[in-house]
Design an enzyme around this catalytic site. Structure first.
Site, PDB file in Angstrom:
ATOM      1  N   TYR A 157       0.902  -1.223   0.076  1.00 23.67           N
ATOM      2  CA  TYR A 157      -0.020  -0.082  -0.059  1.00 23.67           C
ATOM      3  C   TYR A 157       0.988   1.123  -0.097  1.00 23.67           C
ATOM      4  O   TYR A 157       0.649   2.130  -0.969  1.00 23.67           O
ATOM      5  CB  TYR A 157      -0.962   0.083   1.151  1.00 23.67           C
ATOM      6  N   LYS A 161       1.112   4.329  -2.636  1.00 28.84           N
ATOM      7  CA  LYS A 161       0.834   5.685  -2.576  1.00 28.84           C
ATOM      8  C   LYS A 161       2.227   6.488  -2.907  1.00 28.84           C
ATOM      9  O   LYS A 161       1.966   7.866  -2.988  1.00 28.84           O
ATOM     10  CB  LYS A 161       0.345   5.877  -1.026  1.00 28.84           C
TER      11      LYS A 161
HETATM   12  N1  LIG Z   1      -9.169   5.794   5.304  1.00 29.49           N
HETATM   13  C1  LIG Z   1      -7.831   6.281   5.269  1.00 29.49           C
HETATM   14  O1  LIG Z   1      -7.428   6.320   6.756  1.00 29.49           O
HETATM   15  C2  LIG Z   1      -7.262   6.717   4.279  1.00 29.49           C
HETATM   16  C3  LIG Z   1      -5.839   7.081   4.642  1.00 29.49           C
HETATM   17  C4  LIG Z   1      -5.051   7.819   3.713  1.00 29.49           C
HETATM   18  C5  LIG Z   1      -5.481   7.549   2.393  1.00 29.49           C
HETATM   19  N2  LIG Z   1      -6.678   6.996   2.037  1.00 29.49           N
HETATM   20  C6  LIG Z   1      -6.869   6.879   0.786  1.00 29.49           C
HETATM   21  O2  LIG Z   1      -8.502   7.908   0.348  1.00 29.49           O
HETATM   22  C7  LIG Z   1      -9.073   6.991  -0.484  1.00 29.49           C
HETATM   23  C8  LIG Z   1     -10.418   6.775  -0.141  1.00 29.49           C
HETATM   24  O3  LIG Z   1     -10.096   5.895   0.947  1.00 29.49           O
HETATM   25  P1  LIG Z   1     -11.725   5.531   1.891  1.00 29.49           P
HETATM   26  O4  LIG Z   1     -11.171   5.189   3.272  1.00 29.49           O
HETATM   27  O5  LIG Z   1     -12.788   6.299   1.550  1.00 29.49           O
HETATM   28  O6  LIG Z   1     -11.782   4.015   1.262  1.00 29.49           O
HETATM   29  P2  LIG Z   1     -13.153   3.150   0.959  1.00 29.49           P
HETATM   30  O7  LIG Z   1     -12.787   1.810   0.890  1.00 29.49           O
HETATM   31  O8  LIG Z   1     -14.046   3.411   1.924  1.00 29.49           O
HETATM   32  O9  LIG Z   1     -13.813   3.757  -0.399  1.00 29.49           O
HETATM   33  C9  LIG Z   1     -13.113   3.692  -1.430  1.00 29.49           C
HETATM   34  C10 LIG Z   1     -14.236   3.436  -2.774  1.00 29.49           C
HETATM   35  O10 LIG Z   1     -13.450   3.537  -4.031  1.00 29.49           O
HETATM   36  C11 LIG Z   1     -14.093   2.457  -4.738  1.00 29.49           C
HETATM   37  N3  LIG Z   1     -13.156   1.696  -5.553  1.00 29.49           N
HETATM   38  C12 LIG Z   1     -12.278   0.724  -5.220  1.00 29.49           C
HETATM   39  N4  LIG Z   1     -11.751  -0.175  -6.368  1.00 29.49           N
HETATM   40  C13 LIG Z   1     -12.385   0.881  -7.338  1.00 29.49           C
HETATM   41  C14 LIG Z   1     -12.044   0.736  -8.783  1.00 29.49           C
HETATM   42  N5  LIG Z   1     -11.262  -0.127  -9.536  1.00 29.49           N
HETATM   43  N6  LIG Z   1     -12.775   1.442  -9.602  1.00 29.49           N
HETATM   44  C15 LIG Z   1     -13.578   2.260  -9.317  1.00 29.49           C
HETATM   45  N7  LIG Z   1     -13.904   2.559  -7.889  1.00 29.49           N
HETATM   46  C16 LIG Z   1     -13.035   1.929  -6.975  1.00 29.49           C
HETATM   47  C17 LIG Z   1     -14.878   1.479  -3.698  1.00 29.49           C
HETATM   48  O11 LIG Z   1     -16.035   0.679  -4.418  1.00 29.49           O
HETATM   49  C18 LIG Z   1     -15.192   2.457  -2.548  1.00 29.49           C
HETATM   50  O12 LIG Z   1     -16.218   2.966  -2.964  1.00 29.49           O
HETATM   51  C19 LIG Z   1      -8.175   5.728  -0.950  1.00 29.49           C
HETATM   52  O13 LIG Z   1      -7.628   6.283  -2.321  1.00 29.49           O
HETATM   53  C20 LIG Z   1      -7.263   5.651  -0.071  1.00 29.49           C
HETATM   54  O14 LIG Z   1      -6.297   4.806  -0.279  1.00 29.49           O
HETATM   55  C21 LIG Z   1      -7.343   6.640   2.939  1.00 29.49           C
END
Ligand SMILES: NC(=O)c1ccc[n+]([C@@H]2O[C@H](COP(=O)([O-])OP(=O)(O)OC[C@H]3O[C@@H](n4cnc5c(N)ncnc54)[C@H](O)[C@@H]3O)[C@@H](O)[C@H]2O)c1
Length: 261
Positions: A157, A161
């Site tokens: 991961y 990133k």
């Molecule tokens: N949650 C955290 O603490 C955190 C921290 C840092 C970065 N992020 C990043 O922020 C972003 C959102 O995270 P989140 O926590 O809301 O995640 P989440 O899993 O709650 O939501 C992610 C969404 O992306 C969609 N998705 C996944 N694969 C896909 C694909 N191939 N095509 C289209 N849509 C797709 C999923 O269906 C889901 O609705 C991500 O890129 C994640 O890596 C999250």
């Protein structure tokens, strides 16, 4: 500061839930037309946005960001339907079960890089072609604090990133002459399904998820986990005219999580 985004056309990937839904909700409230794209469809997200902002301009599309043909089609359809594409938010992303690299199967690398890296590349490339023609636009990608450091068990991961940050810098340099800014956001620990799943897998014996999340929140200088609204606030600024000289940046959004040791 103003973040009025009246009439701006914004495509947000992974907008069905979590941070993507938070971003879409905020930008719609600011007057943007938000196109909510997700692998699982986003009709529910659009309904939730309208519940908050009844006059919101929001539409849902289903797309898998790992499919470059489908991505090109969604971007072209968006630009054709609305006459332009002002902002792309690369939010779709996936994590993986916590495991040391030596125990990680090839398929984990392929699956995570397909969404987190190729997906960001495909969407940015497609959007950049439209934005170059219109000589302006904003590309905003969700990286992570994990892209600036490493955690045991999160190697794939983190590497994915770091690639998002690198792609952000390269796109920023290549697109600056066309008036297109390209920036990344590096969130810390945010309260979403992705985080709940990750924490559920790492619970100590006898510990429940709420306790684990509370403990984590207490360790963050701001005393809480981040939210979709926090991300929406930053995206609203990056998408606005107030963001006038920032490109190629990877901006921390961590409540101070990453600045102490
Ligand atoms: N949650 C955290 O603490 C955190 C921290 C840092 C970065 N992020 C990043 O922020 C972003 C959102 O995270 P989140 O926590 O809301 O995640 P989440 O899993 O709650 O939501 C992610 C969404 O992306 C969609 N998705 C996944 N694969 C896909 C694909 N191939 N095509 C289209 N849509 C797709 C999923 O269906 C889901 O609705 C991500 O890129 C994640 O890596 C999250």
């Amino acid at each position: 500061m103003t973040t009025g985004l009246d009439g701006r056309v914004v495509l947000i990937t992974g907008a069905a839930r979590g941070l993507g839904l938070g971003i879409a909700t905020r930008l719609a409230a600011d007057g943007a037309h938000v196109v909510c794209a997700d692998l699982r469809g986003a009709d529910g997200a659009v309904a939730q946005i309208r519940a908050t902002t009844p006059e919101a301009a929001a539409t849902a599309v289903t797309v898998d960001v790992t499919d470059s043909v489908a991505v090109d089609r969604v971007v072209a359809d968006t630009a054709e339907t609305h006459g332009r594409l002002d902002v792309l938010v690369n939010n779709a992303g996936v994590a993986h079960p916590v495991a040391h690299l030596v125990d990680t199967h090839d398929s984990v690398f392929d699956d995570v890089f397909a969404v987190n890296v190729k997906g960001v590349f495909f969407c940015s490339r497609a959007a950049a072609r439209v934005m170059k023609e219109q000589r302006g636009g904003r590309i905003i990608s969700m990286a992570s604090q994990a892209g600036k450091g490493a955690w045991p068990g999160w190697g794939i991961y983190s590497a994915s990133k770091a690639c998002v940050i690198s792609l952000t810098q390269a796109f920023a340099l290549e697109l600056a002459p066309y008036g297109i800014s390209v920036n990344a956001i590096c969130p810390g620990t945010m309260l979403t399904d992705m985080t709940r799943t990750g924490f559920s897998a790492g619970l100590e014996p006898g510990q429940n998820l709420d306790d684990a999340l509370r403990l984590k929140a207490a360790s963050i200088p701001y005393g809480r986990l981040g939210t979709g609204a926090d991300v929406g606030n930053l995206v609203a600024w990056l998408a606005s005219d107030d963001c006038s000289f920032t490109t190629g940046a990877a901006i921390n959004l961590t409540g101070g999580e990453t600045i102490s040791f």
